[in-house]
Design a protein around this motif. Sequence first.
Motif, PDB file in Angstrom:
ATOM      1  N   ALA A 103      37.382  39.937  30.852  1.00 57.12           N
ATOM      2  CA  ALA A 103      36.686  38.740  31.313  1.00 57.12           C
ATOM      3  C   ALA A 103      36.425  38.833  32.808  1.00 57.12           C
ATOM      4  O   ALA A 103      35.345  38.510  33.297  1.00 57.12           O
ATOM      5  CB  ALA A 103      37.512  37.500  31.001  1.00 57.12           C
ATOM      6  N   LEU A 104      37.419  39.323  33.520  1.00 58.07           N
ATOM      7  CA  LEU A 104      37.270  39.487  34.962  1.00 58.07           C
ATOM      8  C   LEU A 104      36.112  40.431  35.284  1.00 58.07           C
ATOM      9  O   LEU A 104      35.275  40.155  36.139  1.00 58.07           O
ATOM     10  CB  LEU A 104      38.570  40.047  35.541  1.00 58.07           C
ATOM     11  CG  LEU A 104      38.509  40.476  37.007  1.00 58.07           C
ATOM     12  CD1 LEU A 104      38.338  39.251  37.887  1.00 58.07           C
ATOM     13  CD2 LEU A 104      39.742  41.239  37.391  1.00 58.07           C
ATOM     14  N   GLY A 107      32.649  39.044  34.668  1.00 52.34           N
ATOM     15  CA  GLY A 107      32.242  38.166  35.761  1.00 52.34           C
ATOM     16  C   GLY A 107      31.832  38.961  36.986  1.00 52.34           C
ATOM     17  O   GLY A 107      30.812  38.701  37.601  1.00 52.34           O
ATOM     18  N   ALA A 108      32.586  39.993  37.294  1.00 55.14           N
ATOM     19  CA  ALA A 108      32.312  40.787  38.495  1.00 55.14           C
ATOM     20  C   ALA A 108      30.981  41.506  38.385  1.00 55.14           C
ATOM     21  O   ALA A 108      30.193  41.537  39.319  1.00 55.14           O
ATOM     22  CB  ALA A 108      33.439  41.798  38.708  1.00 55.14           C
ATOM     23  N   ARG A 111      27.971  39.157  38.692  1.00 52.19           N
ATOM     24  CA  ARG A 111      27.798  38.576  40.000  1.00 52.19           C
ATOM     25  C   ARG A 111      27.240  39.536  41.046  1.00 52.19           C
ATOM     26  O   ARG A 111      26.440  39.171  41.879  1.00 52.19           O
ATOM     27  CB  ARG A 111      29.163  38.118  40.511  1.00 52.19           C
ATOM     28  CG  ARG A 111      29.291  36.680  40.723  1.00 52.19           C
ATOM     29  CD  ARG A 111      30.762  36.375  40.874  1.00 52.19           C
ATOM     30  NE  ARG A 111      31.232  35.672  39.692  1.00 52.19           N
ATOM     31  CZ  ARG A 111      31.068  34.391  39.526  1.00 52.19           C
ATOM     32  NH1 ARG A 111      30.471  33.675  40.418  1.00 52.19           N
ATOM     33  NH2 ARG A 111      31.500  33.790  38.436  1.00 52.19           N
ATOM     34  N   TYR A 114      26.195  45.757  40.866  1.00 54.31           N
ATOM     35  CA  TYR A 114      26.492  47.102  41.343  1.00 54.31           C
ATOM     36  C   TYR A 114      25.759  48.167  40.529  1.00 54.31           C
ATOM     37  O   TYR A 114      25.360  47.954  39.396  1.00 54.31           O
ATOM     38  CB  TYR A 114      28.002  47.374  41.228  1.00 54.31           C
ATOM     39  CG  TYR A 114      28.842  46.507  42.102  1.00 54.31           C
ATOM     40  CD1 TYR A 114      28.583  46.406  43.458  1.00 54.31           C
ATOM     41  CD2 TYR A 114      29.911  45.798  41.574  1.00 54.31           C
ATOM     42  CE1 TYR A 114      29.365  45.611  44.269  1.00 54.31           C
ATOM     43  CE2 TYR A 114      30.692  45.004  42.379  1.00 54.31           C
ATOM     44  CZ  TYR A 114      30.419  44.913  43.724  1.00 54.31           C
ATOM     45  OH  TYR A 114      31.199  44.139  44.508  1.00 54.31           O
ATOM     46  N   ASN A 122      34.523  49.936  41.669  1.00 54.19           N
ATOM     47  CA  ASN A 122      34.940  48.578  42.012  1.00 54.19           C
ATOM     48  C   ASN A 122      35.742  47.942  40.891  1.00 54.19           C
ATOM     49  O   ASN A 122      36.638  47.153  41.150  1.00 54.19           O
ATOM     50  CB  ASN A 122      33.714  47.723  42.329  1.00 54.19           C
ATOM     51  CG  ASN A 122      33.286  47.893  43.771  1.00 54.19           C
ATOM     52  OD1 ASN A 122      33.966  47.460  44.682  1.00 54.19           O
ATOM     53  ND2 ASN A 122      32.184  48.589  43.975  1.00 54.19           N
ATOM     54  N   ARG A 125      39.205  49.188  41.277  1.00 55.44           N
ATOM     55  CA  ARG A 125      39.804  48.548  42.445  1.00 55.44           C
ATOM     56  C   ARG A 125      40.111  47.073  42.128  1.00 55.44           C
ATOM     57  O   ARG A 125      41.172  46.570  42.449  1.00 55.44           O
ATOM     58  CB  ARG A 125      38.813  48.659  43.618  1.00 55.44           C
ATOM     59  CG  ARG A 125      39.190  47.899  44.849  1.00 55.44           C
ATOM     60  CD  ARG A 125      40.193  48.643  45.694  1.00 55.44           C
ATOM     61  NE  ARG A 125      40.451  47.924  46.931  1.00 55.44           N
ATOM     62  CZ  ARG A 125      41.374  48.281  47.804  1.00 55.44           C
ATOM     63  NH1 ARG A 125      42.115  49.353  47.591  1.00 55.44           N
ATOM     64  NH2 ARG A 125      41.568  47.595  48.905  1.00 55.44           N
ATOM     65  N   ASP A 126      39.150  46.394  41.495  1.00 58.33           N
ATOM     66  CA  ASP A 126      39.335  44.983  41.152  1.00 58.33           C
ATOM     67  C   ASP A 126      40.503  44.798  40.189  1.00 58.33           C
ATOM     68  O   ASP A 126      41.277  43.852  40.303  1.00 58.33           O
ATOM     69  CB  ASP A 126      38.057  44.410  40.528  1.00 58.33           C
ATOM     70  CG  ASP A 126      36.971  44.197  41.572  1.00 58.33           C
ATOM     71  OD1 ASP A 126      37.265  44.360  42.768  1.00 58.33           O
ATOM     72  OD2 ASP A 126      35.838  43.855  41.178  1.00 58.33           O
ATOM     73  N   LEU A 129      43.605  45.168  42.153  1.00 58.71           N
ATOM     74  CA  LEU A 129      43.814  44.027  43.046  1.00 58.71           C
ATOM     75  C   LEU A 129      44.221  42.783  42.260  1.00 58.71           C
ATOM     76  O   LEU A 129      45.120  42.043  42.644  1.00 58.71           O
ATOM     77  CB  LEU A 129      42.531  43.758  43.847  1.00 58.71           C
ATOM     78  CG  LEU A 129      42.591  42.664  44.905  1.00 58.71           C
ATOM     79  CD1 LEU A 129      43.788  42.839  45.839  1.00 58.71           C
ATOM     80  CD2 LEU A 129      41.302  42.630  45.723  1.00 58.71           C
ATOM     81  N   ILE A 133      47.578  40.698  42.575  1.00 57.55           N
ATOM     82  CA  ILE A 133      47.647  39.243  42.803  1.00 57.55           C
ATOM     83  C   ILE A 133      48.597  38.612  41.791  1.00 57.55           C
ATOM     84  O   ILE A 133      49.395  37.737  42.101  1.00 57.55           O
ATOM     85  CB  ILE A 133      46.239  38.602  42.714  1.00 57.55           C
ATOM     86  CG1 ILE A 133      45.367  39.071  43.894  1.00 57.55           C
ATOM     87  CG2 ILE A 133      46.332  37.077  42.718  1.00 57.55           C
ATOM     88  CD1 ILE A 133      43.907  38.647  43.796  1.00 57.55           C
ATOM     89  N   LYS A 179      48.571  44.554  49.996  1.00 58.92           N
ATOM     90  CA  LYS A 179      48.202  45.808  50.664  1.00 58.92           C
ATOM     91  C   LYS A 179      49.151  46.919  50.230  1.00 58.92           C
ATOM     92  O   LYS A 179      48.727  48.045  49.963  1.00 58.92           O
ATOM     93  CB  LYS A 179      48.288  45.598  52.186  1.00 58.92           C
ATOM     94  CG  LYS A 179      47.676  46.698  53.013  1.00 58.92           C
ATOM     95  CD  LYS A 179      47.786  46.307  54.489  1.00 58.92           C
ATOM     96  CE  LYS A 179      47.589  47.493  55.395  1.00 58.92           C
ATOM     97  NZ  LYS A 179      47.930  47.144  56.795  1.00 58.92           N
ATOM     98  N   LEU A 182      48.422  48.198  46.573  1.00 53.84           N
ATOM     99  CA  LEU A 182      47.155  48.889  46.265  1.00 53.84           C
ATOM    100  C   LEU A 182      47.197  50.360  46.677  1.00 53.84           C
ATOM    101  O   LEU A 182      47.878  50.727  47.600  1.00 53.84           O
ATOM    102  CB  LEU A 182      45.995  48.187  46.963  1.00 53.84           C
ATOM    103  CG  LEU A 182      45.627  46.841  46.361  1.00 53.84           C
ATOM    104  CD1 LEU A 182      44.571  46.147  47.214  1.00 53.84           C
ATOM    105  CD2 LEU A 182      45.112  46.982  44.934  1.00 53.84           C
TER     106      LEU A 182
END
Lengths: 182, 245
Positions: A103-104, A107-108, A111, A114, A122, A125-126, A129, A133, A179, A182
């Motif tokens: 789902a993430l 959305g990415a 939006r 890319y 990405n 990386r997303d 990340l 989180i 940080k 990652l």
Amino acid sequence: MPCMNASVGEDAPPGDTAPDRVVLDQYHREQAPLRRYLAFLGINIDTAEEIVQEAFLRLHSHLRGGGDRTNLRAWLYRVAHNLARNEQSSAHNRLCGPMDDEALLRGASIRNGYTPESLFLNRERDKKLKAAIGALSASQRECLVLRAQGMKYREIAAILDLSISAVGENVQRGLEKLKGLL
Amino acid sequence: MRQEPHLNDGLLVKALDGELTGAEKIDVEIHLADCQECLDRLDHWADFSIEIARVVDAVPTAAARHSHERLLTAMSDAREPDRASEKQTPRWRTPAWVAALAACLAIVTLFSIRIARHSPKQNGASFAIRTDSRQRSSPAAIAHVRPDQPVKRRTVLARNNAPAKSNSAAGPAVDGFWPLPYSNPALPVDSADVLRVRVRLSALTEAGVVTAAPAADDPWVQADVLLGADGEPRGIRLLQASATE
Ligand SMILES: [Zn+2]
């Protein structure tokens, strides 16, 4: 998104329409970010829908009762945050776990437009990340998500019932932890 | 090249977020004016923050179907509770029938408990519905009922497709429904769901719904309970006992 001007209080007394318009204004701006915030709290979509509805109805009631209009955004988030906490503490609405990655990514990709290559990088990386989180403490995660949505520290403090210095500390430690992850 | 210690990350993030105090702001500005290394670190935190915001912003936020309409309706009903009764828009479908049924069973249970505590009754009582305590100043509406026939012990769940009826505190009962004393008249009644129940007259008396002289046999009476959008009972309409079989 349905039309936001759909005959709100057209034939109600003028003074009576203002709360409706304010609420719809807020709804238009804040319902999506609010849902995002709830998602990061681990609230499932259906429960988030109920919380969002309830939060805006409470805002309506608050305004109709002549409540304070200073920073309604923070007011909304605070109500939603508390409703979410209540839900999570109830036996029937446990955390649904981290948001699902697919789902993430949907959305990415929608939006950001890319290229396939950069999208792949990405996405990775997303994913990392987002997972990082999710690994933060609840306070750090809440502070960082609210910060990412443009909240000032004093607003975050009001929403989460923390001191401003505690917010600063959560933001700082959260960032450093991210940080490091990652 | 600067000799003093560099700015710590906490100050840099606060600077980035515009959260520095007056004194901190001066120190940071003076330092950054002359330190590329700290400027680079500031950029790093800025980029990282943007990245986090992008991940947060990428979370899908699809609202439920009719979410917006639902809010509009609820606000409209809150603003004009009387007129809410005139609308037929399908909404607040979330409360399942299970919830509605549970709510009404709760009423029946509540009444039943009260029945158990009830004392002396008389035969052939007639009674009248009255408004709740919030409406004492308005003329009490009278709806005589003959509780002279026992009501069949049956609960019928009925969905009324006619326009919903309101139990507004501001006006008289609509279509025979009167507010339950413990209901909140400010809440919207935008559901036309009606549940038929059988209750003891004494229970209604104790609940303040009717005024009646005690009856020895404490007859059963049949009533329609109007359910609000949330499945909570809002109003009650007594039926002629003879007409309910
Ligand atoms: Zn430096």
